[in-house]
Enzyme design. Structure first.
Site, PDB file in Angstrom:
ATOM      1  N   ARG A  86      31.242  -3.136  73.268  1.00 35.30           N
ATOM      2  CA  ARG A  86      29.758  -3.210  73.641  1.00 35.30           C
ATOM      3  C   ARG A  86      29.569  -2.169  74.996  1.00 35.30           C
ATOM      4  O   ARG A  86      28.429  -1.760  75.009  1.00 35.30           O
ATOM      5  CB  ARG A  86      29.216  -4.608  73.909  1.00 35.30           C
ATOM      6  CG  ARG A  86      29.264  -5.505  72.737  1.00 35.30           C
ATOM      7  CD  ARG A  86      28.275  -5.053  71.851  1.00 35.30           C
ATOM      8  NE  ARG A  86      27.972  -6.016  70.674  1.00 35.30           N
ATOM      9  CZ  ARG A  86      27.249  -7.109  70.679  1.00 35.30           C
ATOM     10  NH1 ARG A  86      26.734  -7.420  71.738  1.00 35.30           N
ATOM     11  NH2 ARG A  86      27.270  -8.036  69.685  1.00 35.30           N
ATOM     12  N   ARG A 129      18.488  -5.876  70.703  1.00 32.03           N
ATOM     13  CA  ARG A 129      18.591  -6.500  72.066  1.00 32.03           C
ATOM     14  C   ARG A 129      17.713  -5.674  73.130  1.00 32.03           C
ATOM     15  O   ARG A 129      17.492  -6.410  73.992  1.00 32.03           O
ATOM     16  CB  ARG A 129      20.025  -7.149  72.525  1.00 32.03           C
ATOM     17  CG  ARG A 129      20.547  -8.050  71.381  1.00 32.03           C
ATOM     18  CD  ARG A 129      21.797  -8.632  72.168  1.00 32.03           C
ATOM     19  NE  ARG A 129      21.274  -9.636  73.162  1.00 32.03           N
ATOM     20  CZ  ARG A 129      22.071 -10.466  73.976  1.00 32.03           C
ATOM     21  NH1 ARG A 129      23.418 -10.247  73.885  1.00 32.03           N
ATOM     22  NH2 ARG A 129      21.669 -11.055  75.048  1.00 32.03           N
ATOM     23  N   HIS A 145      33.088  -8.913  74.022  1.00 31.60           N
ATOM     24  CA  HIS A 145      32.736  -8.872  75.283  1.00 31.60           C
ATOM     25  C   HIS A 145      34.114  -9.495  76.128  1.00 31.60           C
ATOM     26  O   HIS A 145      34.583 -10.386  75.497  1.00 31.60           O
ATOM     27  CB  HIS A 145      31.577  -9.921  75.486  1.00 31.60           C
ATOM     28  CG  HIS A 145      30.344  -9.345  75.505  1.00 31.60           C
ATOM     29  ND1 HIS A 145      29.108  -9.953  74.694  1.00 31.60           N
ATOM     30  CD2 HIS A 145      29.520  -7.831  75.458  1.00 31.60           C
ATOM     31  CE1 HIS A 145      28.137  -9.202  74.679  1.00 31.60           C
ATOM     32  NE2 HIS A 145      28.392  -7.938  75.253  1.00 31.60           N
ATOM     33  N   ASN A 181      24.163 -11.517  79.471  1.00 33.17           N
ATOM     34  CA  ASN A 181      24.100 -10.212  79.172  1.00 33.17           C
ATOM     35  C   ASN A 181      23.040  -9.180  80.167  1.00 33.17           C
ATOM     36  O   ASN A 181      22.849  -8.113  79.824  1.00 33.17           O
ATOM     37  CB  ASN A 181      24.003  -9.662  77.639  1.00 33.17           C
ATOM     38  CG  ASN A 181      25.116 -10.586  76.932  1.00 33.17           C
ATOM     39  OD1 ASN A 181      25.075 -11.108  76.152  1.00 33.17           O
ATOM     40  ND2 ASN A 181      26.107 -10.069  77.294  1.00 33.17           N
ATOM     41  N   CYS A 207      27.968 -17.415  78.068  1.00 29.36           N
ATOM     42  CA  CYS A 207      27.024 -16.126  77.613  1.00 29.36           C
ATOM     43  C   CYS A 207      25.676 -16.736  77.804  1.00 29.36           C
ATOM     44  O   CYS A 207      24.676 -15.856  77.827  1.00 29.36           O
ATOM     45  CB  CYS A 207      27.388 -16.186  75.971  1.00 29.36           C
ATOM     46  SG  CYS A 207      28.651 -15.457  75.328  1.00 29.36           S
ATOM     47  N   ASN A 248      27.520  -8.851  65.684  1.00 31.89           N
ATOM     48  CA  ASN A 248      29.073  -9.148  65.969  1.00 31.89           C
ATOM     49  C   ASN A 248      29.289  -9.842  64.545  1.00 31.89           C
ATOM     50  O   ASN A 248      28.532 -10.511  63.854  1.00 31.89           O
ATOM     51  CB  ASN A 248      28.965  -9.834  67.168  1.00 31.89           C
ATOM     52  CG  ASN A 248      28.657 -11.234  67.202  1.00 31.89           C
ATOM     53  OD1 ASN A 248      29.151 -11.993  66.419  1.00 31.89           O
ATOM     54  ND2 ASN A 248      27.680 -11.720  68.005  1.00 31.89           N
ATOM     55  N   ASP A 265      33.702 -11.569  78.384  1.00 35.79           N
ATOM     56  CA  ASP A 265      33.817 -13.080  78.753  1.00 35.79           C
ATOM     57  C   ASP A 265      33.818 -14.057  77.381  1.00 35.79           C
ATOM     58  O   ASP A 265      34.061 -15.222  77.391  1.00 35.79           O
ATOM     59  CB  ASP A 265      32.257 -13.535  79.074  1.00 35.79           C
ATOM     60  CG  ASP A 265      31.121 -13.484  78.165  1.00 35.79           C
ATOM     61  OD1 ASP A 265      31.396 -12.944  77.133  1.00 35.79           O
ATOM     62  OD2 ASP A 265      30.015 -13.523  78.921  1.00 35.79           O
TER      63      ASP A 265
HETATM   64  N1  ARG Z   1      24.374 -12.512  69.508  1.00 38.80           N
HETATM   65  C1  ARG Z   1      24.783 -12.191  70.938  1.00 38.80           C
HETATM   66  C2  ARG Z   1      25.258 -10.648  70.925  1.00 38.80           C
HETATM   67  O1  ARG Z   1      25.934 -10.501  69.887  1.00 38.80           O
HETATM   68  C3  ARG Z   1      25.578 -13.032  71.696  1.00 38.80           C
HETATM   69  C4  ARG Z   1      25.955 -12.785  72.865  1.00 38.80           C
HETATM   70  C5  ARG Z   1      27.014 -13.390  73.648  1.00 38.80           C
HETATM   71  N2  ARG Z   1      26.926 -13.159  75.029  1.00 38.80           N
HETATM   72  C6  ARG Z   1      28.303 -12.852  75.740  1.00 38.80           C
HETATM   73  N3  ARG Z   1      28.278 -12.765  77.048  1.00 38.80           N
HETATM   74  N4  ARG Z   1      29.200 -12.931  75.283  1.00 38.80           N
HETATM   75  O2  ARG Z   1      24.816  -9.841  71.309  1.00 38.80           O
END
Ligand code: ARG
Length: 266
Positions: free
Chosen positions: A136, A89, A165, A70, A260, A21, A167
């Site tokens: 995403r 991930r 996202h 997540n 997050c 991201n 959130d």
């Molecule tokens: N580095 C993680 C990603 O890019 C951060 C996730 C953040 N999570 C969230 N619920 N916004 O996937």
């Protein structure tokens, strides 16, 4: 809605190793001692606000496991586990599925062709599924979840890579007038007309959005903001919520802040 119990994952192996991201600069230095302090302080703030915290053990191969939001979507004791967009991930899926299985949840999967990143992009709100797709998560995943959980989908499209996202750009507040903060420029429909039947929408400034102000955690009547100097904080207090700050600067290097790092278990 109140959270009485939440899930976090401890940050022993947190780092910014890859970039998936715009916030992440691969290999940027993370101050791990500071990250651990910030994580513990967030955990304590959540406990002081009235929730218990369960913890998933860390995993050396999975630096983003700390972002438990997540992990999936929870509806009572049923959980649908995430299908992460990025390979980096995907190993988290099994870790979270095992944790939920071992803790008495009915764990199921969404068809693997539909990408979905949990509370990052969706949550259950009464008989509705509030969700977002476009960066995403896929729209098909949200439709599948709504069908499985027998919820009416209320879904919007995200268009700004920085706010990847739901959130990161939207949070409902624990106030009587159903207020929610949001960053209009993150959404295809900047008026968020789909959400306006449920929420009294309060836009945040670009400055607040860039501090991930919308990535606040709500526990009972407390709103835990991720940094000092957030302009909308006063408004949130005026609306009757208690505002607390838990600085999470090290995690913001990974594009994640307070919400997050947490998922509500009930
Ligand atoms: N580095 C993680 C990603 O890019 C951060 C996730 C953040 N999570 C969230 N619920 N916004 O996937």
């Amino acid at each position: 809605m109140a959270n009485h119990s939440v899930l976090m994952s401890s940050p022993e192996y947190f780092k910014v190793e890859y970039s998936i991201n715009p916030w992440m600069v691969a290999g940027v230095e993370v101050d791990l001692d500071l990250a651990k302090k910030q994580w513990n302080n967030l955990k304590e703030s959540i406990e002081s606000a009235g929730a218990t915290v369960e913890v998933v053990p860390p995993n050396e191969q999975l630096p983003d496991l700390v972002f438990t939001a997540n992990s999936g979507i929870i509806n009572g004791k049923d959980v649908l586990i995430a299908n992460f967009k990025y390979e980096e991930r995907r190993g988290e899926e099994e870790v979270f599925a095992n944790w939920f299985n071992e803790n008495g949840y009915n764990v199921a999967r969404i068809p693997s062709e539909y990408k979905f990143e949990g509370r990052g992009d969706a949550f259950v709100y009464g008989e509705y599924l509030i969700g977002a797709y476009g960066i995403r998560s896929d729209k098909e995943a949200l439709m599948y979840i709504a069908d499985e959980f027998n919820l009416t989908p209320i879904i919007v499209e995200l268009v700004n890579e920085k706010f990847y996202h739901l959130d990161t750009c939207f949070q409902k507040l624990p106030t009587e007038s159903n207020d929610a903060i949001f960053y209009p420029q993150a959404f295809k429909d900047e008026s968020l007309s789909q959400f306006s039947q449920f929420f009294n929408l309060i836009p945040v400034s670009e400055g607040d959005a860039n501090k991930l102000a919308c990535n606040a955690v709500v526990v009972q009547d407390t709103v835990i903001l991720p940094s000092d100097g957030i302009e909308v904080a006063n408004k949130i207090s005026d609306l009757g919520a208690k505002v607390v700050v838990a600085e999470v600067s090290e995690f913001i290097k990974s594009g994640g802040a307070c919400q997050c790092l947490v998922i509500a278990l009930n």
